[in-house]
Design an enzyme around this catalytic site. Structure first.
Site, PDB file in Angstrom:
ATOM      1  N   LYS A  44       9.547 -41.829  14.789  1.00 29.53           N
ATOM      2  CA  LYS A  44      10.626 -41.099  14.122  1.00 29.53           C
ATOM      3  C   LYS A  44      10.702 -39.630  14.534  1.00 29.53           C
ATOM      4  CE  LYS A  44      13.112 -42.779  11.989  1.00 29.53           C
ATOM      5  NZ  LYS A  44      14.211 -43.755  11.797  1.00 29.53           N
TER       6      LYS A  44
HETATM    7  N1  PMP Z   1       8.267 -48.558  11.762  1.00 30.54           N
HETATM    8  C1  PMP Z   1       7.980 -47.532  10.939  1.00 30.54           C
HETATM    9  C2  PMP Z   1       6.573 -47.351  10.478  1.00 30.54           C
HETATM   10  C3  PMP Z   1       9.001 -46.666  10.526  1.00 30.54           C
HETATM   11  O1  PMP Z   1       8.726 -45.637   9.701  1.00 30.54           O
HETATM   12  C4  PMP Z   1      10.325 -46.890  10.972  1.00 30.54           C
HETATM   13  C5  PMP Z   1      11.438 -45.982  10.514  1.00 30.54           C
HETATM   14  N2  PMP Z   1      11.886 -46.204   9.214  1.00 30.54           N
HETATM   15  C6  PMP Z   1      10.588 -47.997  11.804  1.00 30.54           C
HETATM   16  C7  PMP Z   1       9.514 -48.802  12.197  1.00 30.54           C
HETATM   17  C8  PMP Z   1      11.973 -48.374  12.254  1.00 30.54           C
HETATM   18  O2  PMP Z   1      12.603 -47.421  13.062  1.00 30.54           O
HETATM   19  P1  PMP Z   1      14.162 -47.220  13.016  1.00 30.54           P
HETATM   20  O3  PMP Z   1      14.481 -46.398  11.793  1.00 30.54           O
HETATM   21  O4  PMP Z   1      14.468 -46.471  14.283  1.00 30.54           O
HETATM   22  O5  PMP Z   1      14.840 -48.534  12.937  1.00 30.54           O
END
Ligand code: PMP
Length: 333
Positions: A44
């Protein structure tokens, strides 16, 4: 790589790690983009930086301004680092169900943290909607709005996607990832499909999320729940909208936990819960495609943020999950 400029310069350009044991067992090459190596510790950081730079470029975010966000943790952590680095105030709204490690870390980083009850998106007090209202109330504040602000997926289309393509020298067969906001999955999928239509883009999903059903039948429907954090959704965000999805794979929590412990015992990698879903889905995609294919997924964050949860035997037991024993571990592939 030479010298990078501050925190901002250190975001991205992460290694692409060949998961040796899983590759050997599946006959495919399974590669994990090491996003836990970003300076704020997760994938992120890229979205947080992309959103911040877009807000600065549009003039919405001015010197000394405030950034407000509703987050399951990692976006807030990225934003908190960046706000320190660039002189902004950071206000974070987070569901109280998220791990204490993430909430404590946000406070240590200097963010103003408001924990709120976890309620569904349709509820006006949902943490995302609440963060939008708080941003409106603070003069000079911007709402990062990671779910529907496309600067999020653009950051991945501009950096994560091209890095993967270059690291693979244009040779990959599958891209698979779970989505929270959809930024990582969609940004990378859109970029890779532009390079080659043949790259199979596969959405991974935990139980309790509506996206597997949506991708398979067109209908948003969910059942069950998951101990993973930061992934799964009940709606199609602006970041996920229009992204190519060739198929979807649903992974249950015990499978994800087994894979996570396997990654620690056999690869030496200590990772977060969503990685278990991603890598288990990559293994399933390897099974579906057959040997000889190259599959890329994301290692979103490290295990440290979940030591009191998925890395704790009693906590797992309290959720009806089994902590794998090292010596009993067989092949998960
Ligand atoms: N894994 C974790 C641990 C996350 O914090 C996030 C973000 N919410 C994601 C995966 C998914 O990423 P995205 O928001 O880009 O879909």
């Amino acid at each position: 790589m030479g010298i990078t400029r501050g925190f901002v310069g250190a975001v991205g350009n992460t290694p692409l790690i060949r998961l040796e044991h899983l590759s050997e067992r599946t006959g495919c090459e399974i590669l994990g983009k090491a996003e836990f190596m970003n300076p704020g510790g997760s994938v992120k950081d890229r979205a947080a930086l992309g959103i911040l730079l877009a807000a600065e470029a549009s003039g919405e975010l001015k010197a000394g301004g405030t950034v407000v966000e509703g987050t399951a943790g990692n976006t807030g952590i990225g934003l908190a680092h960046l706000c320190n680095a660039r002189g902004y105030r950071c206000v974070i709204v987070i569901p109280e169900t998220q791990s204490a490690e993430k909430i404590d870390l946000l406070r240590s980083l200097g963010a103003e943290v408001r924990t709120v009850p976890a309620v569904p998106y349709r509820d006006p007090n949902n943490y995302v909607k609440l963060s939008g209202r708080i941003a409106e109330e603070i003069p000079g504040a911007v709402w990062a709005n990671q779910f529907d602000n496309r600067a999020n997926r653009q950051a991945h289309a501009d950096t994560t996607g091209p890095e993967i393509w270059q690291q693979c020298e244009g040779r990959l067969d599958g891209w698979v990832a779970a989505t929270g906001t959809g930024g990582t999955y969609a940004g990378v999928a859109l970029y890779l499909k532009q390079q080659s239509e043949a790259v199979r883009c596969v959405l991974a999903d935990p139980h309790g999320s509506a996206l597997h059903s949506w991708a398979s039948t067109g209908e948003l429907a969910s059942e069950g729940s998951s101990v993973t954090e930061g992934i799964g959704n009940s709606r199609i965000t602006a970041n996920l909208e229009g992204a190519p999805v060739d198929e979807a794979i649903r992974i249950d929590d015990q499978t994800a936990i087994d894979v996570l412990y396997d990654l620690l015992w056999h690869e030496g990698l200590f990772l977060g819960g969503s990685v278990g879903i991603n890598v288990a889905a990559a293994v399933e995609l390897a099974r579906r495609l057959g040997p000889g294919h190259r599959i890329v997924t994301v290692l979103c964050d490290g295990g440290d943020r979940y030591r009191s949860r998925i890395w704790n035997k009693e906590w797992l037991q309290s959720r009806g999950l089994r902590q794998p024993e090292r010596q009993q571990l067989g092949s998960v592939a």
